[in-house]
Design an enzyme around this catalytic site. Structure first.
Site, mmCIF file in Angstrom:
data_model
loop_
_atom_site.group_PDB
_atom_site.id
_atom_site.type_symbol
_atom_site.label_atom_id
_atom_site.label_comp_id
_atom_site.label_asym_id
_atom_site.label_seq_id
_atom_site.Cartn_x
_atom_site.Cartn_y
_atom_site.Cartn_z
ATOM 1 N N HIS A 216 0.802 -1.222 0.000
ATOM 2 C CA HIS A 216 0.000 0.000 0.000
ATOM 3 C C HIS A 216 0.837 1.276 0.000
ATOM 4 C CE1 HIS A 216 -3.746 2.270 1.273
ATOM 5 N NE2 HIS A 216 -4.191 1.462 0.338
ATOM 6 N N LYS B 60 3.023 4.503 -1.339
ATOM 7 C CA LYS B 60 2.829 5.443 -2.442
ATOM 8 C C LYS B 60 4.000 6.422 -2.425
ATOM 9 C CE LYS B 60 -2.115 5.096 -1.530
ATOM 10 N NZ LYS B 60 -1.946 4.348 -0.267
ATOM 11 N N ASP C 223 16.500 9.555 -9.259
ATOM 12 C CA ASP C 223 17.965 9.576 -9.238
ATOM 13 C C ASP C 223 18.550 9.400 -7.838
ATOM 14 O OD1 ASP C 223 18.193 9.853 -11.972
ATOM 15 O OD2 ASP C 223 18.257 12.042 -11.915
#
Length: 274
Positions: free
Chosen positions: A178, A180, A185
């Site tokens: 879950h 996010k 880089d």
């Protein structure tokens, strides 16, 4: 000083410096240097204040105290202006917002070496296309997503795998991957409530923060690497045709059914003239 620092490297340095004259001995001096190397960035200011306070409390001459106080101010100025790394990227994005979607894409386009994405669900084609475009330009793109959400309508995980992007999923349907967040880089962190979906982009109240603060970048990068290793066995496999393993299996099954149907056509029923 801060009570929550008790037991930490910072607290030990201050506590063991009760008598500043102890530092005149070689062993005590070397010990203090070793302990100083264990201090985390968040505690540097507290340690500095504590040590200067210890030094001042050991002095009796008012002129010497003035000199140390001046030195403390100078060290503080130099530390804030030169020693502390400046954060060049600090941003907050809120949704629903088409403008902030474009801004998020602009951050993805900054990538020159790598993009690491760890997101529950990706159905926003513009974001998926930005990752595919980066991959085509030679950027190493890795995606971790949820095994159930990738099967949802409009999910882009399979399409990204077909394009050559490395995509892995968790493997427990009863639980969810879950997270996010994304890393650009290894220098920029993007994280918040925002799922990379059309619903989150155009309807939900969502948020993202964007920062290049090393402490948080390193923490999230460490978590990404841990999850990537954990889910490596669940990598979406693609074939020379560009299809994923599931798509290839489905195609084989359909082909087999067609062949069987040709071999065993349904028998005509003689109704006896009726």
């Amino acid at each position: 000083f801060k009570t929550e620092m008790k037991g930490s490297a910072a607290a030990k340095i201050i506590e063991k410096s009760e008598d500043i004259h102890d530092l005149y001995t070689k062993n005590a001096f070397e010990r203090s240097i070793r302990e100083a190397r264990q201090v985390v960035p968040e505690d540097i200011e507290t340690v500095r204040k504590g040590l200067f306070a210890k030094a001042l409390s050991s002095m009796t001459d008012s002129k010497d105290k003035k000199v140390v106080e001046w030195l403390q101010r100078m060290v503080t100025v130099y530390e804030s202006n030169w020693c502390a790394p400046a954060n060049h990227v600090q941003d907050a994005l809120f949704f629903p917002s088409k403008d902030n979607l474009l801004k998020l894409i602009s951050y993805l386009k900054r990538a020159r070496k790598s993009i690491q994405v760890c997101v529950f669900n990706i159905t926003n084609d513009m974001l998926a296309n930005a990752l595919i475009d980066a991959h085509k330009k030679g950027v190493a793109v890795k995606v971790i997503t949820d095994d159930e959400s990738m099967k949802s309508k409009g999910a882009d995980a399979t399409r990204m795998a077909e394009s050559g992007i490395e995509v892995v999923t968790d493997d427990k349907a009863e639980y969810h991957m879950h997270n996010k967040f994304a890393l650009i880089d290894g220098n920029i962190l993007i994280t918040g409530s925002f799922n990379w979906t059309m619903q989150a982009t155009y309807n939900n109240q969502e948020n993202l923060i964007v920062t290049d603060k090393r402490y948080y970048v390193e923490k999230f990068e460490g978590e990404f690497c841990k999850l990537w290793k954990q889910f490596a066995k669940n990598k979406l496999k693609t074939f020379s045709s560009g299809m994923t393993e599931d798509q290839a299996a489905s195609k084989i099954a359909k082909s087999y059914k067609k062949k069987q149907a040709r071999k065993n056509p349904p028998k005509k029923i003689d109704l006896g003239g009726y």
